[in-house]
Design a protein around this motif. Structure first.
Motif, mmCIF file in Angstrom:
data_model
loop_
_atom_site.group_PDB
_atom_site.id
_atom_site.type_symbol
_atom_site.label_atom_id
_atom_site.label_comp_id
_atom_site.label_asym_id
_atom_site.label_seq_id
_atom_site.Cartn_x
_atom_site.Cartn_y
_atom_site.Cartn_z
ATOM 1 N N THR A 71 62.578 44.627 -5.657
ATOM 2 C CA THR A 71 63.210 45.475 -6.672
ATOM 3 C C THR A 71 62.207 46.521 -7.156
ATOM 4 O OG1 THR A 71 64.594 43.629 -7.390
ATOM 5 C CG2 THR A 71 64.379 45.488 -8.893
ATOM 6 N N SER B 2 61.767 50.062 -9.597
ATOM 7 C CA SER B 2 62.306 50.996 -10.584
ATOM 8 C C SER B 2 62.232 52.413 -10.039
ATOM 9 C CB SER B 2 61.525 50.912 -11.897
ATOM 10 O OG SER B 2 61.647 49.627 -12.463
ATOM 11 N N SER B 3 63.248 53.213 -10.372
ATOM 12 C CA SER B 3 63.280 54.596 -9.914
ATOM 13 C C SER B 3 63.910 55.454 -11.000
ATOM 14 C CB SER B 3 64.086 54.699 -8.617
ATOM 15 O OG SER B 3 65.478 54.712 -8.897
ATOM 16 N N SER C 133 66.540 56.885 -10.886
ATOM 17 C CA SER C 133 67.985 56.655 -10.842
ATOM 18 C C SER C 133 68.359 55.216 -11.180
ATOM 19 C CB SER C 133 68.515 57.004 -9.442
ATOM 20 O OG SER C 133 68.239 58.351 -9.125
ATOM 21 N N GLY C 134 67.387 54.447 -11.638
ATOM 22 C CA GLY C 134 67.624 53.035 -11.914
ATOM 23 C C GLY C 134 66.918 52.158 -10.901
ATOM 24 N N GLU C 135 67.209 50.884 -10.924
ATOM 25 C CA GLU C 135 66.539 49.968 -10.009
ATOM 26 C C GLU C 135 67.123 50.091 -8.604
ATOM 27 O OE1 GLU C 135 66.689 46.020 -11.592
ATOM 28 O OE2 GLU C 135 64.952 46.365 -12.894
ATOM 29 N N ARG C 136 66.229 50.035 -7.619
ATOM 30 C CA ARG C 136 66.647 50.019 -6.229
ATOM 31 C C ARG C 136 66.258 48.678 -5.612
ATOM 32 N NH1 ARG C 136 68.066 55.229 -4.973
ATOM 33 N NH2 ARG C 136 66.867 56.951 -5.885
#
Length: 340
Positions: free
Chosen positions: A9, A11-12, A14-17
Motif C-alpha cells: 500500500t 500513499s499518493s 490521489s489516495g492510497e494505491r
C-alpha cells in the motif's frame, strides 16, 4: 499452480494505491537474503526523501532478471503496460536522437519500478520540465586502485572549499560503493556542455591543490593511486545512482546523503536498505533544503575560460559521444606513442 505475490500500500496524491509485487520472495541480495518485497518496502519507507531527490526527472532504471549477480539491463523509456501514474518526457540524447524517458512523479511509480525488477535508479541532473538545462552540478569522486573511501574524504572536503569559492553551496552523499558524490544546486539556465565545463574547471582547481591525491586524467593508465574526478558524469544522458537508491552490491548499500559534519565518521557500509529508513526517521534528510538557494556556474565558467587561455583545452568525451569541438584524440596515450 498459484503464483506467489504480495500487495504493498502506497500513499499518493490521489489516495492510497495497492500495488502488486510478483515473486515477492525472490532474493535480490543473496549474501543477506533480502528480497524483492524487502526492496519495495524500503522504497515506501524512504519515499518522501527518495521522491524529493529523484522525482520529476528523466530516470533510467537498472533492472535485473534475477538477483544482483545475474543478467541486468538499463531501461529508459516506459515499458508496455506502465500504469497511468507513470509518465515520460521527450529528451535529446548525445546522438541528437529524441526519445521518451521515464519520469517518477510519486512514490507508487518507484514501487512499480521495483515490481518491474528495478534495483538502481539513475536520475538525470535536469528536471522533466527543462531537460536540456541541469539544475544540479554533480561531481563524482571515484577512488582508483590503491585508494578507497578514506582517501575520497579529504578530496571531497577540499572540493567543497573550491565550490564555495565559486559561490556554490555543496551537498554530499556516499556513492554506495567506494566513492563520494558532491552536488551543488544551480539555476537551470545553461545547457549540459556548459555545466560539464564548469565541472572540469572545478576539477582542475582541485587537482592543482591536491596533485598527489586527485587527478582529472581520463585514461586509467595515467591516474595512478589517486582519486579520479569524473567530469564526464556531467554530460547529457550520463547519470549516477540517485540519492537513496539501492546499489546492486553484496551489502545492499544505498547511495545515501550525509551531512558534511559526519563525513569523517561514516562508512559506506553504514547505509543499507535495512538501516537507512531508521536513519531518516532519527536524523531527517540532509538534502531536504538542497534547492532552497541555487547558485550559478558563472565563476566556474570564468575559471574555464582562464584555463583555456593558459593552454588547458577540452578533455575527452565518452566513446559513444560524437566527436566534439576541440576534443583531443580518443586514443590512450601509450597506444598513441606506439603509433607515432
Amino acid at each position: 499452480m498459484v503464483r506467489e505475490e504480495a500487495t504493498v500500500t502506497v500513499s499518493s496524491p490521489s489516495g492510497e494505491r495497492e500495488l502488486r509485487i510478483s515473486s515477492p520472495g525472490r532474493v535480490l541480495w543473496p549474501q543477506l537474503g533480502l528480497t524483492k518485497l524487502d526492496l519495495a518496502r524500503y522504497i515506501v519507507d524512504v519515499g518522501d526523501a527518495f521522491l524529493a531527490a529523484n522525482g520529476g526527472r528523466p530516470v533510467t532504471l537498472q533492472r535485473f532478471g534475477g538477483d544482483i549477480d545475474g543478467e541486468q539491463f538499463f531501461s529508459k523509456n516506459p515499458p508496455r503496460g506502465a500504469p497511468d501514474f507513470v509518465r515520460s518526457v521527450m529528451v535529446v540524447y548525445p546522438s541528437g536522437r529524441s526519445h521518451p524517458q521515464l519520469v517518477i512523479d510519486e512514490v507508487a511509480a518507484a514501487v512499480w519500478a521495483v515490481q518491474m525488477n528495478t534495483v538502481v535508479f539513475h536520475p538525470w541532473a535536469s528536471r522533466a520540465g527543462n531537460p536540456d538545462n541541469p539544475d544540479q552540478l554533480r561531481i563524482d569522486l571515484d577512488p582508483q586502485p590503491g585508494t578507497g573511501f578514506e582517501e575520497a574524504v579529504p578530496a571531497a572536503q577540499a572540493l567543497r572549499a573550491v565550490l564555495s569559492e565559486a559561490g556554490l553551496e555543496s551537498f554530499i552523499k556516499t556513492s554506495g560503493n567506494r566513492g563520494l558524490h558532491v552536488f551543488a544546486p544551480i539555476d537551470p539556465v545553461r545547457e549540459f556542455l556548459d555545466v560539464r565545463h564548469a565541472v572540469i574547471a572545478a576539477a582542475r582547481e582541485l587537482e592543482r591543490r591536491m596533485p598527489e591525491k586527485v587527478t582529472t586524467a581520463w585514461w586509467k593508465e595515467e591516474r595512478g593511486t589517486r582519486i579520479f574526478v569524473d567530469f564526464n558524469q556531467a554530460n547529457r544522458d550520463r547519470t549516477m545512482a540517485g540519492a537513496y537508491s539501492p546499489r546492486a552490491l553484496p551489502g545492499a548499500t544505498v547511495s545515501c546523503p550525509i551531512s558534511w559534519e559526519e563525513l569523517e565518521h561514516v562508512s559506506t557500509k553504514d547505509f543499507t536498505i535495512v538501516t537507512v529508513p531508521q536513519r531518516l526517521k532519527a536524523t531527517g534528510d540532509p538534502w531536504a533544503a538542497m534547492h532552497a538557494n541555487p547558485g550559478t556556474i558563472d565563476v566556474l565558467l570564468e575559471w574555464w575560460e582562464r584555463d583555456l587561455a593558459a593552454g588547458l583545452g577540452e578533455l575527452p568525451f565518452p566513446p559513444d559521444f560524437p566527436k566534439m569541438p576541440g576534443e583531443p584524440m580518443r586514443v590512450q596515450p601509450s597506444r598513441a606513442r606506439t603509433t607515432d
